[in-house]
Design an enzyme around this catalytic site. Structure first.
Site, short mmCIF file in Angstrom:
data_model
loop_
_atom_site.label_atom_id
_atom_site.label_comp_id
_atom_site.label_asym_id
_atom_site.label_seq_id
_atom_site.Cartn_x
_atom_site.Cartn_y
_atom_site.Cartn_z
N ASP A 1 43.09 90.32 -19.41
CA ASP A 1 43.17 91.78 -19.47
C ASP A 1 44.56 92.20 -19.04
O ASP A 1 45.02 91.83 -17.95
CB ASP A 1 42.13 92.41 -18.55
CG ASP A 1 40.71 92.27 -19.08
OD1 ASP A 1 40.54 91.69 -20.17
OD2 ASP A 1 39.78 92.74 -18.41
N ASP B 1 30.60 98.73 -25.54
CA ASP B 1 30.62 98.76 -24.08
C ASP B 1 29.61 99.81 -23.62
O ASP B 1 29.72 100.98 -24.00
CB ASP B 1 32.01 99.12 -23.56
CG ASP B 1 33.10 98.23 -24.16
OD1 ASP B 1 32.81 97.04 -24.40
OD2 ASP B 1 34.22 98.71 -24.38
#
EC number: 5.3.1.16
Length: 244
Positions: free
Chosen positions: A8, A129
């Site tokens: 990330d 998500d």
């Protein structure tokens, strides 16, 4: 069954967030390309990369770091975060990405996702998500009225290569993947599902190879790998044995 190590990116560095909060970022490596190479040397087959700044900005922000990663590893790389147009998709695929992950745009403009799947077969994944069962968008800053299954079903037959399902309430807190919700989603659609959010220990790896998880393509691991809670050699051996 594939274990995807996660990188990330925030401000050019390799970080992990807690519950998707940018203010709760832990820096694990200031050189994402070196981290990508390390994952390859550990035996991983794929790499999962997210441009966190890009997810909030709606456009690629950590492009230089992603390009450095692509040069550093021979492994296929999938990228999400801020990719919202066919032009951006094409540009990234031309730079060497194996797969582009579309999240917010899958809610805002599902027709674009279908068009992208037709234009770039096998190269488009959808990132779903969810927080409290509802799909979140714009870097998890907003929550829609859609459930994960409702959104996933919109793309049946569209040619989506995979759906990456993240339970935001589990992300980065090492409480274990929400297997019940993930397997329910896998049972609801024919599109391959990649589990994300909360993978915590070798117990989750063992859970991946149970018969009821057979529909999953794999799972993504971030903090558990960085913190040494998962042994790469042992985990990969277990998954290879399950595939044999």
């Amino acid at each position: 069954m594939i274990l995807y190590p996660a990188i990330d990116l925030k401000d050019g560095e390799c970080v992990r967030l807690k519950l998707g909060e940018m203010s709760e970022a832990t820096v694990y490596n200031r050189d994402p390309a070196a981290q990508a190479k390390a994952f390859e040397e550990q035996g991983f087959e794929w790499l999962h990369v997210v441009d966190l700044n890009g997810a909030f900005a709606g456009a690629s922000v950590n492009g230089a770091a992603v390009e450095a990663i692509l040069k550093a590893t021979r492994n296929p790389v999938q990228l999400g975060g801020g990719i919202r147009s066919l032009e951006q998709i094409e540009a990234w695929l031309e730079r060497g990405l194996a797969r582009v992950i579309l999240g917010t745009v899958a809610v805002r403009d599902p027709a674009l996702v279908r068009e992208a799947c037709g234009k770039f077969p096998g190269k488009i994944a959808v990132g779903i998500d969810a927080r409290g069962g509802k799909v979140a968008v714009e870097g998890w800053a907003e929550t829609s009225d859609l459930t994960a299954a409702e959104l996933a079903k919109r793309f049946e037959g569209a040619g989506v290569a995979a759906i990456i399902y993240t339970d935001i309430d589990r992300d980065g807190v090492l409480t274990g993947i929400n297997w019940e919700a993930t397997i329910a989603l896998a049972d609801a659609v024919s599109i391959p599902i990649i589990a994300s959010g909360g993978l915590a220990s070798m117990a989750d790896i063992e859970r991946m190879v149970k018969p009821d998880a057979a529909k999953l393509e794999g799972a993504i691991s971030g903090r558990a790998l960085y913190d040494g809670r998962i042994d790469p050699k042992e985990a990969l051996a277990m998954l290879r044995k399950a595939r044999a």
